[in-house]
Design a protein around this motif. Sequence first.
Motif, PDB file in Angstrom:
ATOM      1  N   SER A 256       0.970  -1.022  -0.025  1.00 34.77           N
ATOM      2  CA  SER A 256      -0.110   0.051   0.097  1.00 34.77           C
ATOM      3  C   SER A 256       1.079   1.433  -0.109  1.00 34.77           C
ATOM      4  O   SER A 256       1.968   1.203   0.377  1.00 34.77           O
ATOM      5  CB  SER A 256      -0.782   0.044   1.255  1.00 34.77           C
ATOM      6  N   PRO A 257       0.278   2.590  -0.489  1.00 32.48           N
ATOM      7  CA  PRO A 257       1.257   3.449  -0.524  1.00 32.48           C
ATOM      8  C   PRO A 257       1.674   3.864   1.063  1.00 32.48           C
ATOM      9  O   PRO A 257       3.074   4.346   1.199  1.00 32.48           O
ATOM     10  CB  PRO A 257       0.379   4.539  -1.018  1.00 32.48           C
ATOM     11  N   ASP A 258       0.952   3.819   2.020  1.00 29.18           N
ATOM     12  CA  ASP A 258       1.359   4.156   3.344  1.00 29.18           C
ATOM     13  C   ASP A 258       2.496   3.357   3.802  1.00 29.18           C
ATOM     14  O   ASP A 258       3.536   3.625   4.395  1.00 29.18           O
ATOM     15  CB  ASP A 258       0.033   3.838   4.373  1.00 29.18           C
ATOM     16  N   ASP A 259       2.466   1.787   3.432  1.00 26.20           N
ATOM     17  CA  ASP A 259       3.390   0.827   3.789  1.00 26.20           C
ATOM     18  C   ASP A 259       4.730   1.063   2.992  1.00 26.20           C
ATOM     19  O   ASP A 259       5.684   1.217   3.735  1.00 26.20           O
ATOM     20  CB  ASP A 259       2.935  -0.551   3.517  1.00 26.20           C
TER      21      ASP A 259
ATOM     22  N   TRP B 220       5.521   4.092   1.702  1.00 24.27           N
ATOM     23  CA  TRP B 220       6.141   5.287   2.257  1.00 24.27           C
ATOM     24  C   TRP B 220       6.915   4.890   3.807  1.00 24.27           C
ATOM     25  O   TRP B 220       8.104   5.791   4.035  1.00 24.27           O
ATOM     26  CB  TRP B 220       5.375   6.437   2.347  1.00 24.27           C
ATOM     27  N   ALA B 221       6.151   4.310   4.540  1.00 26.50           N
ATOM     28  CA  ALA B 221       7.090   4.037   5.793  1.00 26.50           C
ATOM     29  C   ALA B 221       8.571   3.540   5.660  1.00 26.50           C
ATOM     30  O   ALA B 221       9.546   3.812   6.192  1.00 26.50           O
ATOM     31  CB  ALA B 221       6.057   3.189   6.525  1.00 26.50           C
TER      32      ALA B 221
ATOM     33  N   LYS C  74      10.773   6.565   3.000  1.00 25.51           N
ATOM     34  CA  LYS C  74      10.688   7.881   3.511  1.00 25.51           C
ATOM     35  C   LYS C  74      12.129   8.629   3.549  1.00 25.51           C
ATOM     36  O   LYS C  74      12.234   9.641   3.163  1.00 25.51           O
ATOM     37  CB  LYS C  74       9.679   8.374   4.321  1.00 25.51           C
TER      38      LYS C  74
ATOM     39  N   LYS D  50       6.638  13.969   0.979  1.00 26.95           N
ATOM     40  CA  LYS D  50       5.344  13.237   1.281  1.00 26.95           C
ATOM     41  C   LYS D  50       4.165  13.686   0.508  1.00 26.95           C
ATOM     42  O   LYS D  50       3.607  12.824  -0.150  1.00 26.95           O
ATOM     43  CB  LYS D  50       4.999  13.273   2.878  1.00 26.95           C
TER      44      LYS D  50
ATOM     45  N   ASP E 268       2.240  11.559  -1.967  1.00 24.92           N
ATOM     46  CA  ASP E 268       0.466  11.155  -1.823  1.00 24.92           C
ATOM     47  C   ASP E 268      -0.055  11.421  -3.024  1.00 24.92           C
ATOM     48  O   ASP E 268      -1.188  11.097  -3.411  1.00 24.92           O
ATOM     49  CB  ASP E 268       0.015  12.048  -0.910  1.00 24.92           C
TER      50      ASP E 268
ATOM     51  N   GLU F  17      -2.150   9.102  -5.568  1.00 20.98           N
ATOM     52  CA  GLU F  17      -3.849   9.389  -5.073  1.00 20.98           C
ATOM     53  C   GLU F  17      -4.587   8.419  -5.759  1.00 20.98           C
ATOM     54  O   GLU F  17      -4.707   8.095  -6.834  1.00 20.98           O
ATOM     55  CB  GLU F  17      -3.984  10.806  -5.322  1.00 20.98           C
TER      56      GLU F  17
END
Length: 125
Positions: free
Chosen positions: A61-64, A66-67, A70, A77, A81, A85
């Motif tokens: 997922s994008p969140d995973d 990025w974590a 980063k 960020k 995002d 999107e």
Amino acid sequence: MKVLLSIKPEYAEKILNGSKKFEFRKGIFKNEKITTVVIYATMPVGKIVGEFQVDSVLTGSPDDVWAKTKRFAGITKEFFDMYYEGREKAFAIKIGTVDKFEAPLPLSTLGSGITPPQSYRYLSA
């Protein structure tokens, strides 16, 4: 096997100077035997500026993603995002050894009729 990627000049430079350790993509090459990415810096440069070894490809997922990336993303960020999107999946190519060419090469050195790819293009050996 090699793949040609079109990368904006500012990000190509960050890859070449080592400050960007991940190249983000919305889609990834299907061939799992890709070992090298040839960097085509888009206009106004319009040349092949170097290449890098593919260390690995992160998918999630994008969140995973990025974590995990980063610290050496080389982008903000906010940009990340916006780029992802509405997407459920993100891909990050972890950059291995980088080879910056002394002099940028025209695309024609790869063969006749080769155009800058929208996403990626496989290159024959």
